[in-house]
Motif scaffolding. Structure first.
Motif, short mmCIF file in Angstrom:
data_model
loop_
_atom_site.label_atom_id
_atom_site.label_comp_id
_atom_site.label_asym_id
_atom_site.label_seq_id
_atom_site.Cartn_x
_atom_site.Cartn_y
_atom_site.Cartn_z
N VAL A 235 -22.01 -5.72 -72.70
CA VAL A 235 -20.98 -5.98 -71.98
C VAL A 235 -19.78 -6.42 -73.41
O VAL A 235 -20.14 -6.82 -74.33
N SER A 236 -18.54 -6.06 -73.14
CA SER A 236 -17.48 -6.53 -74.17
C SER A 236 -16.88 -7.93 -73.96
O SER A 236 -16.88 -8.35 -72.68
N GLY A 237 -16.54 -8.26 -74.97
CA GLY A 237 -15.83 -9.62 -74.90
C GLY A 237 -15.72 -10.55 -76.25
O GLY A 237 -16.44 -10.04 -76.98
N GLN A 238 -15.34 -11.68 -76.26
CA GLN A 238 -15.34 -12.58 -77.25
C GLN A 238 -16.55 -13.60 -77.45
O GLN A 238 -17.04 -13.89 -76.19
N ASN B 60 -23.48 -7.99 -64.85
CA ASN B 60 -22.25 -8.02 -66.38
C ASN B 60 -22.24 -9.33 -66.33
O ASN B 60 -22.23 -9.60 -67.53
N LEU B 61 -22.19 -10.48 -65.29
CA LEU B 61 -22.10 -11.82 -65.68
C LEU B 61 -23.37 -12.25 -66.33
O LEU B 61 -23.10 -13.04 -67.21
N GLU B 62 -24.41 -12.00 -66.02
CA GLU B 62 -25.65 -12.25 -66.56
C GLU B 62 -25.63 -11.70 -68.03
O GLU B 62 -26.24 -12.41 -68.94
N ARG B 63 -25.36 -10.46 -68.22
CA ARG B 63 -25.34 -9.76 -69.46
C ARG B 63 -24.27 -10.77 -70.64
O ARG B 63 -24.41 -10.51 -71.99
N THR B 64 -23.59 -11.44 -70.08
CA THR B 64 -22.63 -12.21 -71.08
C THR B 64 -23.52 -13.29 -71.95
O THR B 64 -22.94 -13.83 -72.79
N GLU B 65 -24.67 -13.63 -71.45
CA GLU B 65 -25.59 -14.41 -72.15
C GLU B 65 -26.58 -13.53 -72.88
O GLU B 65 -27.36 -12.99 -72.14
N ILE B 66 -26.84 -13.52 -74.07
CA ILE B 66 -27.72 -13.09 -74.75
C ILE B 66 -28.96 -13.87 -75.30
O ILE B 66 -28.70 -15.01 -75.75
N ARG B 67 -30.03 -13.70 -74.58
CA ARG B 67 -31.21 -14.48 -74.47
C ARG B 67 -32.37 -13.90 -75.21
O ARG B 67 -32.52 -12.45 -75.10
N ALA B 68 -33.14 -14.49 -75.73
CA ALA B 68 -34.45 -13.98 -76.51
C ALA B 68 -35.47 -13.46 -75.34
O ALA B 68 -35.74 -14.06 -74.62
N ALA C 162 -26.35 -16.27 -77.64
CA ALA C 162 -25.26 -16.36 -77.75
C ALA C 162 -24.33 -15.85 -76.45
O ALA C 162 -25.09 -15.50 -75.55
N ARG C 163 -23.21 -16.34 -76.21
CA ARG C 163 -22.69 -16.11 -75.02
C ARG C 163 -21.28 -15.53 -75.18
O ARG C 163 -20.54 -15.74 -76.09
N ILE C 164 -21.02 -14.35 -74.46
CA ILE C 164 -19.67 -13.68 -74.40
C ILE C 164 -18.92 -14.23 -73.46
O ILE C 164 -19.27 -14.71 -72.42
N GLY D 243 -16.21 -16.66 -82.05
CA GLY D 243 -14.77 -16.05 -81.78
C GLY D 243 -14.75 -14.66 -82.07
O GLY D 243 -13.61 -14.02 -82.01
N SER D 244 -15.66 -14.04 -82.87
CA SER D 244 -15.74 -12.49 -82.81
C SER D 244 -15.76 -11.60 -81.48
O SER D 244 -16.25 -12.21 -80.50
N PHE D 245 -15.15 -10.55 -81.48
CA PHE D 245 -15.20 -9.68 -80.57
C PHE D 245 -16.22 -8.43 -80.54
O PHE D 245 -16.43 -8.04 -81.62
N VAL D 246 -17.00 -8.70 -79.53
CA VAL D 246 -17.95 -7.40 -79.48
C VAL D 246 -17.62 -6.50 -78.23
O VAL D 246 -17.06 -7.14 -77.33
#
Length: 405
Positions: free
Chosen positions: A75-78, A176-184, A99-101, A198-201
């Motif tokens: 997903v896209s976001g900061q 999509n909400l779950e995908r805002t969290e990048i987990r191992a 990481a968290r978007i 703070g970077s946008f992906v």
């Protein structure tokens, strides 16, 4: 008178010459007797040691993780949160947040999908009630069978479809909400991180790369003619990996997990893959030395076990025979069975016994049964002679000293 003198003088000279010759002959010393020279060839020997032996096949390779994963944003976001462990070389556990978007937009999308779902359910219930009313009214008016449209069944099916669409929207919003969290996805080491706080992906952006720490692999090239020395061509064979850690040579155990089953078109080698469990010693406290990814290691693959074998220098073998010094100090040629060439040596399984004296000296004309002498006998005679010479020199020096006084 003159004639007598002429006869007498030569006779006297002749007699005098004979006497002088006899005198000098008596003064001549008789020739010294020379010591008998021993022409027996002198050789050096080494004892043969016959022991059980396990054949080894040498190889090499580079340690690599069995699993490696590139993390990609779905997903896209900061980026609003980064884990302190999400750095190059950091170790993370399975399921750990990296990481968290920014989730605000996706939380709002979930609320909107839930509201749409509630509206669709209400419309469905209303349509079901209207269908029941239409069916009752139709029964009071006529006894003929009603049509699908008269009973509002198409409208009911439409409302059911709207409910299912709303359910799909909720599932999509939750995912999509779950995908805002990048987990191992598994226990891993961070190989790289490509984002900052703070970077946008965007969707598909590279977040980082993980290397699995559960199992490491080493691809080991083996020549095809060396596979015959391995049990089942190396399947499940034990491997000793030898490398350097912190400047010290270290050894790690491993197992052959599989044979890649093809011959490399460039090197013409077969590849066996060895696996090392817990290479970084994260779960096994007994294994103190980790084996790092990217390390170059030499490998010794354990193969066939020979009950009785020995190693013989290859230059001593001629026509599958070697020269042996027997118990009577005579040369004897022994026929041997060579099972493998190992560098400058050959491995012999038959023909030699433990304790045999292997001749390692070169002989000009070796003949089976010829008499030989050991090289160790010569130094003893030299030492005795040197001792006698030293004692004589010491005695002469003492006599000269006494004479000087």
């Amino acid at each position: 008178m003159t004639r007598k003198k002429q006869i007498f003088i030569p006779v006297v000279i002749l007699i005098a010459g004979i006497l002088i010759f006899m005198l000098f002959s008596g003064m001549k010393k008789p020739p010294e007797e020379k010591a008998e020279v021993d022409n027996t060839p002198i050789v050096a020997v080494e004892p043969i040691s016959v022991t059980p032996m396990t054949l080894e096949v040498d190889s090499y390779g580079v340690v690599q993780p069995k699993y490696e994963t590139e993390l990609v944003a779905q997903v896209s976001g900061q980026i609003v949160e980064l884990s302190s462990a999400f750095v190059r070389g950091g170790f993370v556990k399975e399921g750990q947040l990296l990481a968290r978007i920014d989730p605000n937009d996706y939380e709002a999308a979930l609320i909107d999908a839930e509201a749409t779902m509630a509206s669709a359910r209400a419309s469905l219930e209303t349509e079901r009630a209207q269908g029941q009313v239409a069916e009752q009214e139709w029964k009071r008016i006529t006894d003929t069978s009603p049509t699908e449209l008269s009973l509002r069944k198409p409208q009911l099916a439409q409302e059911i479809a709207r409910v299912k669409s709303a359910q799909a929207s909720i599932l999509r919003a939750k995912r999509n909400l779950e995908r805002t969290e990048i987990r191992a996805p598994y226990d891993a080491m961070i190989d790289s991180r490509n984002v900052g706080l703070g970077s946008f992906v965007g969707t598909g952006s590279m977040i980082g790369k993980l290397l699995g720490t559960a199992i490491a692999e080493v691809r080991l090239p083996v020549a095809d003619n060396q596979l015959e020395f391995l049990i089942d061509q190396g399947a499940s064979a034990t491997v000793n990996l030898i490398g350097t850690f912190a400047g010290a040579e270290t050894q790690w155990p491993a197992k052959i997990a599989r044979n890649e089953g093809v011959i490399d078109s460039k090197s013409r080698m077969s590849y066996l893959v060895a696996e090392i469990h817990d290479p970084y010693a994260l779960s096994d406290s007994k294994q103190a030395t980790p084996i790092r990814f990217g390390s170059y290691v030499n490998a010794k693959i354990l193969g066939l076990h020979i009950a009785q074998a020995t190693r013989v220098p290859r230059y001593l073998v001629e026509n599958s025979r070697v020269a042996i010094l027997d118990s009577e100090s005579k040369l004897h040629f022994a026929d041997i069975n060579i099972i493998r060439q190992d560098g400058q040596n050959v491995i012999v399984s038959k023909g030699l016994s433990h304790g045999d004296q292997l001749i390692v000296s070169a002989l000009d004309y070796p003949i089976d049964g010829m008499k030989l002498a050991l090289i160790t006998d010569e130094p003893e005679q030299d030492i005795e002679q040197q001792t006698d010479d030293t004692q004589s020199s010491t005695q002469v020096a003492l006599n000269d000293s006494d004479s000087g006084e």
